[in-house]
Design a protein around this motif. Sequence first.
Motif, PDB file in Angstrom:
ATOM      1  N   SER A   1       4.023  -7.132 -22.770  1.00  9.05           N
ATOM      2  CA  SER A   1       4.256  -6.037 -21.903  1.00  9.05           C
ATOM      3  C   SER A   1       4.935  -4.901 -23.110  1.00  9.05           C
ATOM      4  O   SER A   1       4.958  -4.187 -22.968  1.00  9.05           O
ATOM      5  CB  SER A   1       5.251  -7.023 -20.513  1.00  9.05           C
ATOM      6  N   ARG A   2       5.132  -5.620 -23.716  1.00  6.77           N
ATOM      7  CA  ARG A   2       5.868  -5.131 -25.014  1.00  6.77           C
ATOM      8  C   ARG A   2       5.395  -5.011 -26.459  1.00  6.77           C
ATOM      9  O   ARG A   2       5.065  -3.796 -26.876  1.00  6.77           O
ATOM     10  CB  ARG A   2       7.589  -5.562 -25.196  1.00  6.77           C
ATOM     11  N   ASN A   3       4.342  -5.767 -25.965  1.00  4.13           N
ATOM     12  CA  ASN A   3       3.319  -5.381 -27.594  1.00  4.13           C
ATOM     13  C   ASN A   3       4.261  -5.552 -28.648  1.00  4.13           C
ATOM     14  O   ASN A   3       4.181  -5.014 -29.942  1.00  4.13           O
ATOM     15  CB  ASN A   3       2.576  -3.877 -27.270  1.00  4.13           C
ATOM     16  N   ALA A   4       5.496  -6.618 -28.969  1.00  7.11           N
ATOM     17  CA  ALA A   4       5.847  -6.739 -29.489  1.00  7.11           C
ATOM     18  C   ALA A   4       6.502  -8.188 -29.887  1.00  7.11           C
ATOM     19  O   ALA A   4       6.122  -9.357 -29.557  1.00  7.11           O
ATOM     20  CB  ALA A   4       7.453  -6.172 -29.340  1.00  7.11           C
ATOM     21  N   CYS A   5       6.838  -8.718 -31.106  1.00  8.53           N
ATOM     22  CA  CYS A   5       7.135 -10.158 -31.547  1.00  8.53           C
ATOM     23  C   CYS A   5       8.749 -10.320 -32.164  1.00  8.53           C
ATOM     24  O   CYS A   5       9.259  -8.920 -32.874  1.00  8.53           O
ATOM     25  CB  CYS A   5       6.568 -10.696 -31.957  1.00  8.53           C
ATOM     26  N   PHE A   6       9.150 -11.168 -30.757  1.00  3.56           N
ATOM     27  CA  PHE A   6      10.745 -11.344 -31.703  1.00  3.56           C
ATOM     28  C   PHE A   6      10.866 -12.396 -32.436  1.00  3.56           C
ATOM     29  O   PHE A   6      11.249 -13.676 -31.954  1.00  3.56           O
ATOM     30  CB  PHE A   6      11.807 -10.935 -30.030  1.00  3.56           C
ATOM     31  N   ILE A   7      11.447 -12.582 -33.412  1.00  5.22           N
ATOM     32  CA  ILE A   7      11.402 -13.642 -34.338  1.00  5.22           C
ATOM     33  C   ILE A   7      13.395 -14.183 -34.845  1.00  5.22           C
ATOM     34  O   ILE A   7      14.081 -12.908 -34.750  1.00  5.22           O
ATOM     35  CB  ILE A   7      11.461 -13.324 -35.203  1.00  5.22           C
ATOM     36  N   MET A   8      13.664 -15.639 -33.968  1.00  2.00           N
ATOM     37  CA  MET A   8      14.644 -15.322 -34.709  1.00  2.00           C
ATOM     38  C   MET A   8      15.479 -17.433 -34.356  1.00  2.00           C
ATOM     39  O   MET A   8      14.616 -17.828 -34.809  1.00  2.00           O
ATOM     40  CB  MET A   8      16.040 -15.591 -33.387  1.00  2.00           C
ATOM     41  N   LYS A   9      16.677 -16.804 -35.704  1.00  2.00           N
ATOM     42  CA  LYS A   9      16.242 -18.256 -36.959  1.00  2.00           C
ATOM     43  C   LYS A   9      17.344 -19.451 -35.615  1.00  2.00           C
ATOM     44  O   LYS A   9      18.070 -18.760 -35.041  1.00  2.00           O
ATOM     45  CB  LYS A   9      17.510 -18.258 -37.655  1.00  2.00           C
ATOM     46  N   ILE A  10      16.853 -20.599 -35.482  1.00  2.00           N
ATOM     47  CA  ILE A  10      17.506 -21.397 -35.175  1.00  2.00           C
ATOM     48  C   ILE A  10      18.927 -21.965 -34.823  1.00  2.00           C
ATOM     49  O   ILE A  10      18.723 -22.353 -36.270  1.00  2.00           O
ATOM     50  CB  ILE A  10      16.061 -23.330 -34.508  1.00  2.00           C
ATOM     51  N   ASN A  11      19.632 -22.031 -33.665  1.00  2.00           N
ATOM     52  CA  ASN A  11      20.660 -22.112 -33.710  1.00  2.00           C
ATOM     53  C   ASN A  11      20.929 -23.968 -33.730  1.00  2.00           C
ATOM     54  O   ASN A  11      21.146 -23.914 -32.598  1.00  2.00           O
ATOM     55  CB  ASN A  11      22.287 -21.596 -33.757  1.00  2.00           C
ATOM     56  N   LYS A  12      21.231 -24.683 -34.147  1.00  2.00           N
ATOM     57  CA  LYS A  12      21.739 -26.416 -33.899  1.00  2.00           C
ATOM     58  C   LYS A  12      22.113 -26.581 -32.467  1.00  2.00           C
ATOM     59  O   LYS A  12      22.147 -27.344 -32.393  1.00  2.00           O
ATOM     60  CB  LYS A  12      21.115 -26.699 -35.411  1.00  2.00           C
TER      61      LYS A  12
END
Length: 113
Positions: free
Chosen positions: A39-50
Amino acid sequence: TMTIQNENQIVDVHVRSGLYSSDTIFDYARGYIATRLFSRNACFIMKINKDDIPELQELGRLAFERKTMQTVYSPNNVWVEFRSGHSVLGALRDWIVYGRPIQQLCSGLPLYQ
């Protein structure tokens, strides 16, 4: 739907819900999660916090609990809030860090990190 690729340490999650559809990749080998919101035509990236994200081996169990009991009785429920901010189109350097699966998911879209 959820697909777990143990040999590559990748989990694909596909949510088909009309306006709220999304695809998410958990890349445990590289340590990143990417979510593409259609719906936003976007990509969100985050680092995995274990400390907050379940281990790869635990995801299958959590999915089973969710499906069979409709509620996950686990302290590992994770809520992530992304705030609007600076976005970039993925540069070659970004794709080297994030890896091929995330590049395939997010290529050509604004990235919010």
